[in-house]
Design a protein around this motif. Sequence first.
Motif: not given
Length: 173
Positions: A124-148
């Motif tokens: 699953e892929l999500y985007r909030s105001r300032d970050a992307y979240y790339l889910y590997i499973d329902k409880g674990h995601a790669v968190i990618l803040p846009e500032r980074c």
Amino acid sequence: MRFEVETELTKQDFIAFYRLNQKAHARAVTLLVRILGIAAYVLGLVLTALMVIFRLWESAEVLRAYCIFILMLAAWPLVDRFMISQMYKANSSMLKGEYRFNDDEVLTGADHMSGRYAYSAFRELYRSRDAYYLYIDKGHAVILPERCFTQGDPAAFGRFIAEKTGLEVKEIK
């Protein structure tokens, strides 16, 4: 196009992830907890009124039970903070990381480990105001803040990752 991200995650990043996870994967539970919380606070008000009206504080057993209930009620809002704090501590070794998004795979690295992800690993892929979240499973995601992001435009990353994974990037507010 190539994207590179050097994360240095903060507690605020974990708070945002925790809230996103509640919205995305635990809506029913979150709603139930909120309803129960409201009901508990209403019950506390009713019990307080009954304690005053009927002078129930004169009974040591009733007063003890009332005080325990009020203490539990006061601690209720601290549960989320505790969960976030534990999540932050459990992931302290992964606060800093490097991600390189190539045409075929994602290369990852941290102080003491490295790895690779095929784009098919993301569920699953999500985007909030300032970050992307790339889910590997329902409880674990790669968190990618846009500032980074150190290479590539964060605004274009959504299209890129959607194309590579074949998944829709869901916007969460």
